[in-house]
Design a protein around this motif. Structure first.
Motif, mmCIF file in Angstrom:
data_model
loop_
_atom_site.group_PDB
_atom_site.id
_atom_site.type_symbol
_atom_site.label_atom_id
_atom_site.label_comp_id
_atom_site.label_asym_id
_atom_site.label_seq_id
_atom_site.Cartn_x
_atom_site.Cartn_y
_atom_site.Cartn_z
ATOM 1 N N ARG A 141 1.215 -1.140 -0.050
ATOM 2 C CA ARG A 141 -0.178 0.080 -0.404
ATOM 3 C C ARG A 141 0.980 0.973 -0.097
ATOM 4 O O ARG A 141 0.602 2.361 -0.858
ATOM 5 C CB ARG A 141 -1.079 -0.227 1.026
ATOM 6 N N ASP A 142 1.417 1.403 1.065
ATOM 7 C CA ASP A 142 3.101 2.224 0.793
ATOM 8 C C ASP A 142 3.283 2.476 -0.598
ATOM 9 O O ASP A 142 4.084 3.679 -1.054
ATOM 10 C CB ASP A 142 3.220 2.222 1.960
ATOM 11 N N LEU A 143 3.761 1.580 -0.807
ATOM 12 C CA LEU A 143 4.668 1.312 -2.253
ATOM 13 C C LEU A 143 3.672 2.132 -3.919
ATOM 14 O O LEU A 143 4.297 2.328 -4.927
ATOM 15 C CB LEU A 143 5.340 0.104 -2.938
ATOM 16 N N LEU A 144 2.519 1.602 -4.220
ATOM 17 C CA LEU A 144 1.645 1.752 -5.080
ATOM 18 C C LEU A 144 1.183 2.809 -4.682
ATOM 19 O O LEU A 144 0.236 2.940 -3.492
ATOM 20 C CB LEU A 144 1.003 0.412 -4.465
ATOM 21 N N ALA A 145 0.560 3.481 -6.090
ATOM 22 C CA ALA A 145 -0.929 3.974 -6.282
ATOM 23 C C ALA A 145 -1.865 3.469 -5.734
ATOM 24 O O ALA A 145 -2.340 2.556 -6.049
ATOM 25 C CB ALA A 145 -1.147 5.146 -7.040
ATOM 26 N N PRO A 146 -3.005 4.455 -4.896
ATOM 27 C CA PRO A 146 -4.055 3.388 -4.280
ATOM 28 C C PRO A 146 -4.709 3.082 -5.787
ATOM 29 O O PRO A 146 -5.234 1.678 -4.367
ATOM 30 C CB PRO A 146 -4.862 4.332 -4.018
ATOM 31 N N ALA A 147 -4.662 3.079 -6.774
ATOM 32 C CA ALA A 147 -5.345 3.065 -7.321
ATOM 33 C C ALA A 147 -5.027 1.487 -8.343
ATOM 34 O O ALA A 147 -5.443 0.458 -8.402
ATOM 35 C CB ALA A 147 -6.375 2.858 -8.800
ATOM 36 N N ASP A 148 -3.744 1.295 -8.411
ATOM 37 C CA ASP A 148 -2.770 0.205 -8.695
ATOM 38 C C ASP A 148 -3.454 -0.820 -7.543
ATOM 39 O O ASP A 148 -3.385 -1.748 -7.450
ATOM 40 C CB ASP A 148 -1.261 0.229 -8.899
ATOM 41 N N PHE A 149 -2.444 -0.069 -5.673
ATOM 42 C CA PHE A 149 -2.805 -1.814 -5.333
ATOM 43 C C PHE A 149 -4.054 -2.164 -5.286
ATOM 44 O O PHE A 149 -4.338 -3.549 -5.256
ATOM 45 C CB PHE A 149 -2.491 -0.977 -3.854
ATOM 46 N N ALA A 150 -5.375 -1.270 -5.459
ATOM 47 C CA ALA A 150 -6.332 -2.087 -5.271
ATOM 48 C C ALA A 150 -6.810 -2.912 -6.692
ATOM 49 O O ALA A 150 -7.314 -4.043 -6.845
ATOM 50 C CB ALA A 150 -7.567 -0.975 -6.039
ATOM 51 N N ALA A 151 -6.600 -2.921 -8.197
ATOM 52 C CA ALA A 151 -6.514 -3.579 -9.052
ATOM 53 C C ALA A 151 -5.287 -4.570 -8.674
ATOM 54 O O ALA A 151 -5.525 -6.242 -9.179
ATOM 55 C CB ALA A 151 -5.006 -3.062 -9.826
ATOM 56 N N ILE A 152 -3.958 -5.203 -7.482
ATOM 57 C CA ILE A 152 -3.079 -6.491 -7.619
ATOM 58 C C ILE A 152 -3.834 -7.087 -6.764
ATOM 59 O O ILE A 152 -4.567 -8.056 -6.842
ATOM 60 C CB ILE A 152 -1.786 -5.956 -7.451
ATOM 61 N N VAL A 153 -4.185 -5.931 -5.319
ATOM 62 C CA VAL A 153 -5.485 -6.748 -4.209
ATOM 63 C C VAL A 153 -6.921 -7.853 -4.921
ATOM 64 O O VAL A 153 -6.471 -8.753 -5.481
ATOM 65 C CB VAL A 153 -5.410 -6.291 -3.153
ATOM 66 N N ALA A 171 -9.779 -3.515 3.732
ATOM 67 C CA ALA A 171 -11.231 -2.714 3.854
ATOM 68 C C ALA A 171 -10.645 -1.652 3.895
ATOM 69 O O ALA A 171 -9.744 -1.236 4.916
ATOM 70 C CB ALA A 171 -11.704 -3.647 4.245
ATOM 71 N N PRO A 172 -11.471 -0.145 3.391
ATOM 72 C CA PRO A 172 -11.273 1.033 3.945
ATOM 73 C C PRO A 172 -11.921 0.761 5.664
ATOM 74 O O PRO A 172 -12.503 0.290 6.336
ATOM 75 C CB PRO A 172 -12.312 1.821 3.024
ATOM 76 N N PRO A 173 -11.037 2.519 6.592
ATOM 77 C CA PRO A 173 -11.215 1.966 7.394
ATOM 78 C C PRO A 173 -12.481 2.434 7.435
ATOM 79 O O PRO A 173 -13.225 3.756 6.810
ATOM 80 C CB PRO A 173 -9.615 3.379 7.300
#
Length: 133
Positions: free
Chosen positions: A31-43, A130-132
């Motif tokens: 999450r720290d390394l990736l942009a939010p959209a990229d993180f969501a996509a790989i998850v 999940a979002p906080p």
């Protein structure tokens, strides 16, 4: 050569550290390394790929192909580990190793154990991403 002292206290043997079922810190690093959209996509891709890869393990096993079963188990171990699924990763590694040198009975037991780890791993992945709130 010096002899060990007879009355020297022995160091306590530490009990083996229990395996974490799921390691949230791996996802935190991603999450720290990736942009939010990229993180969501790989998850999202991991959520699709984990069950599909387990299905491939089962299909290869049903086809009687130990080598292919081992390859799919290796892929499953890597994927699970990349997203924090430590218990699933370790179980898939055991399947991979047993494909090379284990008995059929052992493989049946190990492959059956993968199924019981998939959904809890997906649940932990969902909870950790999940979002906080």
């Amino acid at each position: 050569m010096a002899k060990p002292a007879k009355n020297r206290p022995r160091r306590a043997v530490r009990p083996e550290t229990p395996l974490l079922f799921f390691d949230d810190s791996i996802l935190a690093d991603l999450r720290d390394l990736l942009a939010p959209a990229d993180f969501a996509a790989i998850v999202a891709k991991a959520r699709e790929t984990l069950p599909a890869t387990l299905h491939d393990v089962h299909q290869a096993w049903k086809a009687g192909d130990r080598e292919e079963t081992g390859r799919h188990a290796h892929k499953l171990a890597g994927l699970a580990g990349n997203f924090g699924g430590r218990a699933l990763m370790e179980a898939a590694r055991q399947v991979e190793n047993a494909c090379r040198k284990g008995s059929t009975r052992q493989l049946v037991r190990l492959i059956g154990g993968l199924e019981g780890l998939l959904q809890p791993t997906l649940d932990a992945l969902n909870q950790s991403t999940a979002p906080p709130g």
